[in-house]
Design a protein around this motif. Structure first.
Motif, PDB file in Angstrom:
ATOM      1  N   TYR A 636       8.375  -5.536 -19.760  1.00  0.00           N
ATOM      2  CA  TYR A 636       9.251  -5.241 -18.628  1.00  0.00           C
ATOM      3  C   TYR A 636       8.354  -4.882 -17.449  1.00  0.00           C
ATOM      4  CZ  TYR A 636      13.906  -5.403 -20.708  1.00  0.00           C
ATOM      5  OH  TYR A 636      15.089  -5.824 -21.266  1.00  0.00           O
ATOM      6  N   LEU A 637       8.398  -5.708 -16.408  1.00  0.00           N
ATOM      7  CA  LEU A 637       7.495  -5.556 -15.278  1.00  0.00           C
ATOM      8  C   LEU A 637       8.129  -4.710 -14.181  1.00  0.00           C
ATOM      9  CD1 LEU A 637       6.213  -9.240 -14.988  1.00  0.00           C
ATOM     10  CD2 LEU A 637       5.261  -7.372 -16.366  1.00  0.00           C
ATOM     11  N   ALA A 638       7.297  -3.953 -13.495  1.00  0.00           N
ATOM     12  CA  ALA A 638       7.688  -3.209 -12.296  1.00  0.00           C
ATOM     13  C   ALA A 638       6.465  -3.174 -11.399  1.00  0.00           C
ATOM     14  CB  ALA A 638       8.143  -1.799 -12.645  1.00  0.00           C
ATOM     15  N   ALA A 639       6.680  -3.131 -10.091  1.00  0.00           N
ATOM     16  CA  ALA A 639       5.538  -3.192  -9.176  1.00  0.00           C
ATOM     17  C   ALA A 639       5.828  -2.429  -7.896  1.00  0.00           C
ATOM     18  CB  ALA A 639       5.187  -4.642  -8.852  1.00  0.00           C
ATOM     19  N   THR A 640       4.760  -1.995  -7.258  1.00  0.00           N
ATOM     20  CA  THR A 640       4.818  -1.418  -5.925  1.00  0.00           C
ATOM     21  C   THR A 640       3.577  -1.866  -5.177  1.00  0.00           C
ATOM     22  OG1 THR A 640       5.165   0.645  -4.693  1.00  0.00           O
ATOM     23  CG2 THR A 640       3.621   0.734  -6.522  1.00  0.00           C
ATOM     24  N   GLN A 641       3.659  -1.959  -3.860  1.00  0.00           N
ATOM     25  CA  GLN A 641       2.491  -2.273  -3.044  1.00  0.00           C
ATOM     26  C   GLN A 641       2.235  -1.083  -2.132  1.00  0.00           C
ATOM     27  OE1 GLN A 641       2.708  -5.552  -0.249  1.00  0.00           O
ATOM     28  NE2 GLN A 641       0.515  -5.980  -0.463  1.00  0.00           N
ATOM     29  N   SER A 642       1.097  -0.464  -2.300  1.00  0.00           N
ATOM     30  CA  SER A 642       0.756   0.708  -1.510  1.00  0.00           C
ATOM     31  C   SER A 642       0.321   0.297  -0.103  1.00  0.00           C
ATOM     32  CB  SER A 642      -0.342   1.514  -2.219  1.00  0.00           C
ATOM     33  OG  SER A 642      -1.389   0.678  -2.653  1.00  0.00           O
ATOM     34  N   PRO A 643       0.251   1.230   0.845  1.00  0.00           N
ATOM     35  CA  PRO A 643      -0.080   0.881   2.230  1.00  0.00           C
ATOM     36  C   PRO A 643      -1.454   0.260   2.432  1.00  0.00           C
ATOM     37  CG  PRO A 643       1.003   3.014   2.154  1.00  0.00           C
ATOM     38  CD  PRO A 643       0.725   2.625   0.727  1.00  0.00           C
ATOM     39  N   ASP A 644      -2.340   0.380   1.444  1.00  0.00           N
ATOM     40  CA  ASP A 644      -3.635  -0.306   1.542  1.00  0.00           C
ATOM     41  C   ASP A 644      -3.531  -1.749   1.068  1.00  0.00           C
ATOM     42  OD1 ASP A 644      -3.265   0.099  -1.144  1.00  0.00           O
ATOM     43  OD2 ASP A 644      -5.176   1.116  -1.496  1.00  0.00           O
ATOM     44  N   ASN A 645      -2.302  -2.194   0.796  1.00  0.00           N
ATOM     45  CA  ASN A 645      -1.970  -3.567   0.378  1.00  0.00           C
ATOM     46  C   ASN A 645      -2.368  -3.896  -1.052  1.00  0.00           C
ATOM     47  OD1 ASN A 645      -0.778  -4.094   2.830  1.00  0.00           O
ATOM     48  ND2 ASN A 645      -2.598  -5.072   3.725  1.00  0.00           N
ATOM     49  N   MET A 646      -2.774  -2.900  -1.833  1.00  0.00           N
ATOM     50  CA  MET A 646      -3.002  -3.140  -3.254  1.00  0.00           C
ATOM     51  C   MET A 646      -1.659  -3.282  -3.962  1.00  0.00           C
ATOM     52  SD  MET A 646      -6.121  -3.492  -4.170  1.00  0.00           S
ATOM     53  CE  MET A 646      -5.961  -3.269  -5.925  1.00  0.00           C
ATOM     54  N   ILE A 647      -1.567  -4.287  -4.824  1.00  0.00           N
ATOM     55  CA  ILE A 647      -0.374  -4.510  -5.631  1.00  0.00           C
ATOM     56  C   ILE A 647      -0.600  -3.819  -6.972  1.00  0.00           C
ATOM     57  CG2 ILE A 647       1.072  -6.240  -6.763  1.00  0.00           C
ATOM     58  CD1 ILE A 647      -0.066  -8.191  -4.523  1.00  0.00           C
ATOM     59  N   HIS A 648       0.295  -2.917  -7.312  1.00  0.00           N
ATOM     60  CA  HIS A 648       0.209  -2.186  -8.574  1.00  0.00           C
ATOM     61  C   HIS A 648       1.331  -2.682  -9.468  1.00  0.00           C
ATOM     62  CE1 HIS A 648      -2.782   0.651  -7.014  1.00  0.00           C
ATOM     63  NE2 HIS A 648      -2.099   0.568  -5.879  1.00  0.00           N
ATOM     64  N   LEU A 649       0.961  -3.399 -10.497  1.00  0.00           N
ATOM     65  CA  LEU A 649       1.911  -3.972 -11.447  1.00  0.00           C
ATOM     66  C   LEU A 649       1.781  -3.236 -12.767  1.00  0.00           C
ATOM     67  CD1 LEU A 649       3.835  -6.309 -12.472  1.00  0.00           C
ATOM     68  CD2 LEU A 649       1.724  -7.513 -13.116  1.00  0.00           C
ATOM     69  N   ILE A 650       2.921  -2.809 -13.331  1.00  0.00           N
ATOM     70  CA  ILE A 650       2.898  -2.272 -14.684  1.00  0.00           C
ATOM     71  C   ILE A 650       3.846  -3.091 -15.548  1.00  0.00           C
ATOM     72  CG2 ILE A 650       2.180   0.072 -14.108  1.00  0.00           C
ATOM     73  CD1 ILE A 650       5.086   0.948 -14.225  1.00  0.00           C
ATOM     74  N   SER A 651       3.411  -3.319 -16.777  1.00  0.00           N
ATOM     75  CA  SER A 651       4.281  -3.904 -17.797  1.00  0.00           C
ATOM     76  C   SER A 651       4.798  -2.743 -18.637  1.00  0.00           C
ATOM     77  CB  SER A 651       3.502  -4.910 -18.634  1.00  0.00           C
ATOM     78  OG  SER A 651       2.454  -4.254 -19.339  1.00  0.00           O
ATOM     79  N   SER A 652       5.198  -2.984 -19.851  1.00  0.00           N
ATOM     80  CA  SER A 652       5.673  -1.877 -20.691  1.00  0.00           C
ATOM     81  C   SER A 652       4.543  -0.951 -21.118  1.00  0.00           C
ATOM     82  CB  SER A 652       6.395  -2.426 -21.932  1.00  0.00           C
ATOM     83  OG  SER A 652       7.549  -3.140 -21.547  1.00  0.00           O
ATOM     84  N   GLY A 653       3.284  -1.373 -20.887  1.00  0.00           N
ATOM     85  CA  GLY A 653       2.187  -0.502 -21.296  1.00  0.00           C
ATOM     86  C   GLY A 653       0.918  -0.594 -20.477  1.00  0.00           C
ATOM     87  N   ILE A 654       0.785  -1.637 -19.634  1.00  0.00           N
ATOM     88  CA  ILE A 654      -0.485  -1.915 -18.953  1.00  0.00           C
ATOM     89  C   ILE A 654      -0.310  -1.822 -17.439  1.00  0.00           C
ATOM     90  CG2 ILE A 654      -2.364  -3.576 -18.655  1.00  0.00           C
ATOM     91  CD1 ILE A 654      -2.128  -2.574 -21.498  1.00  0.00           C
ATOM     92  N   HIS A 655      -1.323  -1.277 -16.766  1.00  0.00           N
ATOM     93  CA  HIS A 655      -1.376  -1.196 -15.306  1.00  0.00           C
ATOM     94  C   HIS A 655      -2.401  -2.209 -14.792  1.00  0.00           C
ATOM     95  CE1 HIS A 655      -2.821   1.225 -11.543  1.00  0.00           C
ATOM     96  NE2 HIS A 655      -1.941   0.292 -11.197  1.00  0.00           N
ATOM     97  N   TYR A 656      -1.915  -3.131 -13.952  1.00  0.00           N
ATOM     98  CA  TYR A 656      -2.766  -4.133 -13.304  1.00  0.00           C
ATOM     99  C   TYR A 656      -2.844  -3.811 -11.811  1.00  0.00           C
ATOM    100  CZ  TYR A 656      -1.467  -6.831 -17.503  1.00  0.00           C
ATOM    101  OH  TYR A 656      -1.241  -7.255 -18.795  1.00  0.00           O
ATOM    102  N   GLN A 657      -4.018  -4.055 -11.206  1.00  0.00           N
ATOM    103  CA  GLN A 657      -4.199  -3.849  -9.772  1.00  0.00           C
ATOM    104  C   GLN A 657      -4.910  -5.060  -9.173  1.00  0.00           C
ATOM    105  OE1 GLN A 657      -5.409   0.423  -8.727  1.00  0.00           O
ATOM    106  NE2 GLN A 657      -6.007   0.331 -10.869  1.00  0.00           N
TER     107      GLN A 657
END
Length: 665
Positions: A636-657
């Protein structure tokens, strides 16, 4: 002589059989419960951790208690308008049925009205009084022993659709104090704020917490598995909540004058020592893909944080202080009352997430569906579904607000009060160009059937569901009231239309292949038009992300196929272009970008940097191998983009940047 003493003891233990009842002015039968003492709680095993430690409680004064729960006929002398709730789901139709659909405040108001009417003090029982009265000298699971007789059982199972059963009061065996329906029939409001048991020493007339988020309910209901009907079982509700499971009974006695308050619920570790300095975000110009890391970190067993085997359904946001905050549910089973919302924080400058800590839990309610959203300014918003019972169909939606980077949160406000479908919250809250807030929520508990939206035009104070009620025709060119597909992501297009992509309800394209459905609305969600996108459909254990990046393009993050539910004649994988311009077939999670408002998705990239790793995705994903051609297969994916334009994606267990530069290089 010994026989006479034994007979006297037997009579005293079964005082309810012989005690006189008295009828008050509205027809409620009252019986006196004697003063005494008992040991409150249980061993607190597993999900019942809040019942421990067992502790001695003295009830210093006798009190009169309603022999049964308050009935419709009795309550409606105070509130005649309540009759409109009679017969919902075929429940509580008659005068002598237990009243339901009464929130805490109205139960208290009834007691105040009755007190003024008779010149006596009526109130709700304290939690300690309730358990003392229920047990009536017993220490078995129920006052009937370790099992309930069949006469007590009314749809005592996990369910989605309420079953019409009789809620007539006083039809089962009373306990030793002469009280009926203490196990089942309907849940009963108590006076206390829900708080943990923290004291092992003897307490006299304890009163729960001085303040809190929830009011205690006890006894379980007609639609509750029997384990939740035990004498020791603790439940609670938001005071403003009401539904078909809960009513109340009254006590006629003065308010306890003790100061035996419970300690407050401990603050979550993710909300301790939160830096309140405004972070200055610096945009990175080079391509970045950081090492994937776990964000679901097992807490120390001494922390008191509930943590189970199934960790799932996450959401994430950035904070103004530079931190990231993620929450998700932990449970042994998704459709149960044991689901807890826990969370973690990645503090500014750190590379490892903190161990999980408790975030939000309405005791003994299913809590499926969470969303975090940085509204701007200094406001974080948090949304969650709260079930009436244990499945994920009959949810209300609550909202909480933080103005200090998630260090503290306001009391939950119910923004969608009717427990039912259309309220299973999905991560991905958006704010439109007009400042309106849109929160997506599944319109069904099933794998297909679409997504609803809830809209606020006043910054989140009031909400409405724009559903027009027309039927859904999930085909190419079809229209309907729902977004096609559950777990949908939503964006606002530049022309102010809404666009959504969802899971399931796949639509065949011109080639006859099933594709992820795209939904467009020109009337802020009242109606939707459906087309087949160019993206492959997804299925169980998978949830997509759709969002607009700070730099302008639309971004969807999804999966090339489902690893165990292949459709389209076994179609699997998607064509990608590597760094040398060569085509290859990749499998798993990928990103697609659109610069023409979702008409085409010319850039697609597998979420991997090519390094081989064995990762653990939690929930339905488990372990998987990431390499040049394989990314996470589901989650299950969820994401946010912080003001420095980094995309932070999390699945059910992993954080990708990663960032846009990495996606487009």
């Amino acid at each position: 002589m010994n026989r006479i003493i034994l007979l006297l003891i037997a009579v005293s233990l079964h005082v309810g059989i012989y005690a006189q009842t008295e009828k008050n002015s509205v027809g409620i039968d009252l019986i006196q419960v004697p003063s005494g003492y008992f040991w409150m709680g249980s061993e607190g095993k597993g999900e019942n951790y809040d019942e421990a430690p067992m502790h001695k409680v003295i009830i210093s004064k006798p009190f009169k208690m309603g022999v049964t729960e308050v009935t419709n006929a009795q309550y409606e002398q105070f509130d005649p308008s309540h009759s409109k709730y009679r017969g919902r789901y075929g429940l509580s139709e008659n005068d002598d049925d237990a009243v339901i659909y009464v929130n805490y405040h109205y139960a208290v108001a009834f007691c105040k009205w009755l007190s003024e009417k008779e010149g006596k003090t009526y109130r709700l029982p304290t939690e300690a009084e309730w358990e003392y009265a229920c047990r009536a000298g017993t220490y078995s699971l129920f006052y009937t022993g370790d099992y309930l007789p069949d006469s007590f059982l009314k749809n005592q199972k996990l369910y989605r659709d309420p079953l019409a059963v009789s809620l007539q009061v006083g039809q089962t065996k009373p306990n030793n104090f002469g009280l009926y329906d203490m196990h089942g029939n309907v849940e009963e409001w108590c006076l206390d704020w829900y708080a943990p048991y923290t004291k092992n020493d003897t307490q006299t007339d304890p009163l729960g917490g001085k303040d809190g988020l929830f009011k205690v309910t006890r006894g379980g209901s007609h639609g509750t598995p029997t384990e939740y009907l035990r004498s020791a079982n603790r439940m609670a509700m938001i005071p403003e909540d009401k539904h078909w499971l809960t009513g109340f009974r009254i006590v006629q006695a003065e308010y306890p004058d003790s100061n035996e308050y419970a300690d407050q619920i401990s603050i979550s570790a993710s909300m301790l020592n939160v830096n309140q300095s405004q972070h200055i975000w610096t945009k990175e110009t080079k391509a970045i893909f950081k090492e994937p890391v776990r964000y679901v970190i097992t807490p120390d067993c001494k922390s008191g944080t509930p943590f189970y085997s199934h960790n799932h359904c996450p959401t994430i946001t950035w904070c103004n202080n530079g931190d990231l905050l993620a929450v998700w549910f932990t449970a042994e089973q998704e459709n149960g009352r044991g689901i807890e919302i826990i969370g973690s924080r990645l503090r500014k400058g750190q590379s490892e997430w903190e161990p999980a800590s408790r975030f939000f839990k309405v005791p003994d309610r299913n809590m499926t569906g969470s969303a975090l959203f940085n509204k701007g300014g200094d406001t974080l918003m948090y949304f969650n579904g709260v079930e009436a019972a244990g499945d994920w169909q009959n949810l209300a939606i609550v909202r909480r607000i933080s103005t200090d980077n998630g260090a503290t949160w306001g009391k939950p406000q119910i923004i969608a009060p009717e427990h039912g479908k259309r309220n299973q919250v999905i991560s991905g809250t958006i704010r439109t160009s007009k400042g309106w807030l849109i929160q997506a929520a599944d319109a069904t508990p099933e794998g297909e059937g679409g997504t609803a939206i809830h809209v606020s035009k006043d910054g989140g104070k009031t909400w409405y569901d724009p559903n027009s009620g027309i039927p859904n025709n999930f085909t190419e060119g079809g229209t309907g009231s729902n977004i096609a597909g559950i777990h949908a992501g939503i964006v606002e297009l530049k022309n102010s239309d809404l666009m959504a992509l969802g899971r399931g309800d796949a639509i065949k394209n011109k080639e006859g292949l099933l594709r992820m459905p795209m939904s467009i609305s020109s009337d802020m969600g009242q109606t939707w038009r459906y087309t087949a996108s160019e993206l492959p459909p997804i299925d169980g254990g998978q949830r997509l992300v759709l969002m607009r990046l700070n730099e302008g393009p639309l971004m969807v993050i999804s999966f090339t196929h489902h690893p165990h539910r292949l459709k389209n004649n076994g179609e699997a994988g998607v064509k990608f272009i590597d760094s040398e311009g060569k085509e290859f077939i990749g499998y798993g999670a990928y990103v697609a970008l659109s610069w023409d408002e979702g008409k085409t998705w010319p850039v697609k990239k597998l979420i991997t940097d090519g390094k081989e790793r064995l990762l653990y995705g939690q929930a339905w994903t488990g372990h998987f191998l990431m390499d040049k051609t394989h990314a996470e297969p589901r989650g299950y994916l969820a994401a946010t983009q912080s003001p420095d334009n980094m995309i932070h994606l999390i699945s059910s267990g992993i954080h990708y940047q990663f960032n846009l530069k990495w996606l487009t290089e």
